[in-house]
Write a protein that holds these residues in place. Structure first.
Motif, PDB file in Angstrom:
ATOM      1  N   PRO A   5       0.821  -1.216   0.000  1.00 40.29           N
ATOM      2  CA  PRO A   5       0.000   0.000   0.000  1.00 40.29           C
ATOM      3  C   PRO A   5       0.849   1.258   0.000  1.00 40.29           C
ATOM      4  O   PRO A   5       1.958   1.276   0.537  1.00 40.29           O
ATOM      5  N   GLY A   6       0.330   2.303  -0.595  1.00 41.63           N
ATOM      6  CA  GLY A   6       1.000   3.594  -0.575  1.00 41.63           C
ATOM      7  C   GLY A   6       0.401   4.469   0.508  1.00 41.63           C
ATOM      8  O   GLY A   6      -0.029   3.982   1.553  1.00 41.63           O
ATOM      9  N   HIS A   7       0.350   5.764   0.230  1.00 45.88           N
ATOM     10  CA  HIS A   7      -0.201   6.718   1.182  1.00 45.88           C
ATOM     11  C   HIS A   7      -1.490   7.306   0.625  1.00 45.88           C
ATOM     12  O   HIS A   7      -1.702   7.340  -0.596  1.00 45.88           O
ATOM     13  N   ALA A   8      -2.331   7.793   1.513  1.00 47.02           N
ATOM     14  CA  ALA A   8      -3.588   8.395   1.070  1.00 47.02           C
ATOM     15  C   ALA A   8      -3.338   9.542   0.099  1.00 47.02           C
ATOM     16  O   ALA A   8      -4.104   9.750  -0.848  1.00 47.02           O
ATOM     17  N   ASP A  10      -1.317   9.710  -2.205  1.00 49.08           N
ATOM     18  CA  ASP A  10      -1.032   9.242  -3.567  1.00 49.08           C
ATOM     19  C   ASP A  10      -2.203   9.462  -4.503  1.00 49.08           C
ATOM     20  O   ASP A  10      -2.036   9.492  -5.730  1.00 49.08           O
ATOM     21  N   GLU A 154      -9.068   2.693  -0.142  1.00 52.73           N
ATOM     22  CA  GLU A 154      -8.569   2.829   1.220  1.00 52.73           C
ATOM     23  C   GLU A 154      -8.956   1.570   1.988  1.00 52.73           C
ATOM     24  O   GLU A 154     -10.144   1.314   2.225  1.00 52.73           O
ATOM     25  N   CYS A 177      -4.234   2.587  -0.277  1.00 53.54           N
ATOM     26  CA  CYS A 177      -3.566   2.899   0.973  1.00 53.54           C
ATOM     27  C   CYS A 177      -4.234   2.094   2.080  1.00 53.54           C
ATOM     28  O   CYS A 177      -5.261   1.444   1.855  1.00 53.54           O
ATOM     29  N   THR A 179      -5.433   2.177   6.314  1.00 56.81           N
ATOM     30  CA  THR A 179      -5.632   2.936   7.549  1.00 56.81           C
ATOM     31  C   THR A 179      -6.200   2.004   8.614  1.00 56.81           C
ATOM     32  O   THR A 179      -6.584   0.873   8.323  1.00 56.81           O
TER      33      THR A 179
END
Length: 430
Positions: A5-8, A10, A154, A177, A179
Motif C-alpha cells: 500500500p502507498g499513502h492516502a 497518492d 482505502e 492505501c 488505515t
C-alpha cells in the motif's frame, strides 16, 4: 503479486482540474483519502493555485461532515448529492450542495453520464490471497464502475469481506492505501408501540415463502421483529441492517423459495452496527450486488410474492405519497422507494406497503386532502398499493377516488377524521 500500500496522498496523482470523484454512500466513504484531497485543495486555495479547480464529488447519503460540503473552498470542490442525509441537508438548504433527483436504480447511469473520466475512491477490505479487494459494506452504484473507471482504495481491517458483485482485482486499481479507521456504528432505531401496531398489520399479510424488502427505522425494525414466526422468507433489498441478522440466524430467512439468487440474501449496501459488520464478514450466504440490478423493477418483478415495505411522510386522498419533502422543503430524495413499489406491483402475488404514523410529533395529520405546496410525489397514486398506519390498512390498488378517500380517512387519527371527511365532501371526493 500485490504491490504494497502507498499513502492516502497518492490519490492526488490521479486528480486534475474538473475531475469527477465518485464516492460510495455511508461507510463506503474512504475518510483518509478524502482528508488528503481536502488538505491539498485547501493548500491550493490558500496559495491561489490552479492545480485543483472544478472538482465535483458525487455521493449518496454522506455520514461524515466535511469543509468542502459547506463550500469552504468555493467552486474548487463541490458536493453533488443523490440523497440528502443529516449531514448534507443543511448545506443543501444553504445553497452549497447540488441535489440530483433520481431513482436509486438509475444513479449509476446518471453519474456515468455526468463523468467522462471519473475517479472512484472507496473503502475496501484487505486483499485476499488471489489479489481481490472487496468493497465491503457497499456495492451500490460504485460496483458498476469496476472495469469502467479508475479506482483508488482505502483499506481498513474493520471493513468486512463480502461477496456478490463487489470485488475488484489489484490489477484494476490505480492505487491503494491502508488505515486503521473504524466504521461508524449506526444503532437500530428502537420501535415504539405505534411502530409495533403498524408492524402487526403488515406482518399478518406477508405469506411464508415471500421475498421481502424493507428499510431502516422504527417501523421496519418492528416489522422484522414481527416476522420471527414466519418460514422460508427471502430477502432482496437495497439495505441490509441489523434486523436481517436475527432473521437469518433464526432460520426464518433462508431464501429457498426465491427464483433469483436462491438461498442467498441480496442487498446493495449495509448500514448498522459492528454486529452486522461481523455477521457479513466472509459470509457466503450474503451477496451484495450493484444497485442497478438489485433495485431494477424488472428484476424485482421476477420474484413471486415480493413484498416491498417503505415509509413515507404524508399521503393525500388520491394516495400520492410524499416521502422526500416536508412542507415543500427537501428532506432526503427518491432513493429506492419507487423502484421497489413498481417491482412489487408487477410481481406475481406481490404487495407494496407504504407505512407511516397517522400524525406528526406535534399532532398534525399525515393523511391529508392535498399535499402541501412544493411537496414531491415519490410513489405516485397509480403505483401505491397498501397504506398502513397504526389504525389499519387502506388498500388502494384498483380503488376509485371515493374508495381511496374513504379508506384513507378510516386509518387517519380519530381526532382528524371529521375534519378530513368535511374536506373530502367539499372536494366532491365522497
Amino acid at each position: 503479486m500485490i504491490e504494497s500500500p502507498g499513502h492516502a496522498s497518492d490519490v492526488l496523482d490521479h486528480l486534475g482540474p474538473e475531475t469527477r470523484i465518485i464516492v460510495p454512500l455511508a461507510n463506503g466513504e474512504p475518510t483518509a483519502v478524502l482528508d488528503a484531497i481536502e488538505d491539498a485543495v485547501a493548500d491550493d486555495h490558500a496559495a491561489d493555485g490552479d492545480r485543483f479547480t472544478g472538482l465535483r464529488v458525487h455521493q449518496m447519503h454522506a455520514i461524515h461532515d466535511r469543509p468542502y460540503i459547506g463550500a469552504a473552498f468555493g467552486d474548487r470542490m463541490r458536493h453533488i448529492s443523490y440523497f440528502l442525509s443529516h449531514i448534507t441537508r443543511p448545506h443543501f438548504r444553504a445553497g452549497n450542495v447540488g441535489l440530483v433527483p433520481a431513482h436509486f436504480s438509475e444513479v449509476y447511469e446518471m453519474m456515468h453520464h455526468r463523468s467522462e473520466d471519473p475517479l472512484v475512491v472507496a473503502s475496501a477490505s484487505p486483499p485476499d490471497r488471489h489479489g481481490y479487494f472487496s468493497l465491503g459494506v457497499s456495492a451500490d452504484y460504485v460496483a458498476s464502475f469496476i472495469g469502467r473507471a479508475r479506482f483508488f482504495l482505502e483499506v481498513t481491517d474493520a471493513m468486512p469481506r463480502t461477496f456478490g458483485r463487489n470485488q475488484i482485482h489489484s490489477s484494476q486499481i490505480a492505487g491503494w492505501c491502508q488505515t486503521d479507521r473504524p466504521l461508524l456504528d449506526i444503532p437500530p432505531v428502537a420501535a415504539d408501540d405505534t411502530d409495533r401496531r403498524i408492524a402487526a398489520f403488515v406482518a399478518e399479510r406477508i405469506p411464508d415463502g415471500a421475498t421481502i424488502q424493507t428499510g431502516i427505522g422504527g417501523i421496519p425494525n418492528a416489522i422484522m421483529e414481527s416476522l420471527r414466526d414466519h418460514q422460508n422468507l427471502g430477502v432482496h433489498t437495497e439495505l441490509l441492517s441489523d434486523g436481517v441478522v436475527a432473521l437469518i440466524e433464526s432460520g426464518v430467512v433462508n431464501g429457498v423459495r426465491k427464483r433469483l439468487n436462491r438461498t442467498k440474501t441480496v442487498g446493495t449496501f449495509a448500514l448498522g452496527t459492528k454486529r452486522l459488520h461481523d455477521f457479513l464478514h466472509e459470509n457466503t450466504a450474503i451477496e451484495l450486488h450493484a444497485v442497478r440490478y438489485v433495485n431494477d423493477p424488472r428484476i424485482i418483478a421476477q420474484e413471486k410474492n415480493f413484498v416491498s415495505i417503505n415509509a413515507t411522510l404524508s399521503v393525500d386522498f388520491l394516495g400520492q405519497c410524499a416521502s422526500e419533502t416536508i412542507r415543500g422543503r427537501y428532506y432526503s430524495s427518491s432513493g429506492g422507494q419507487n423502484d421497489f413499489a413498481r417491482g412489487a406491483m408487477y410481481s406475481d402475488g406481490g404487495q407494496g406497503f407504504v407505512v407511516l404514523h397517522s400524525t406528526t410529533s406535534d399532532g398534525a395529520t399525515k393523511i391529508v386532502p392535498q399535499l402541501s405546496a412544493g411537496d414531491v410525489v415519490t410513489t405516485p397514486k397509480n403505483t401505491v398499493d397498501k397504506v398502513v398506519t397504526e389504525f389499519g390498512v387502506a388498500e388502494l390498488r384498483g380503488a376509485t377516488v371515493r374508495e381511496r378517500t374513504t379508506r384513507l380517512i378510516a386509518i387517519a387519527h380519530p381526532d382528524h377524521r371529521a375534519d378530513l371527511t368535511a374536506q373530502a365532501n367539499a372536494m366532491h371526493y365522497v
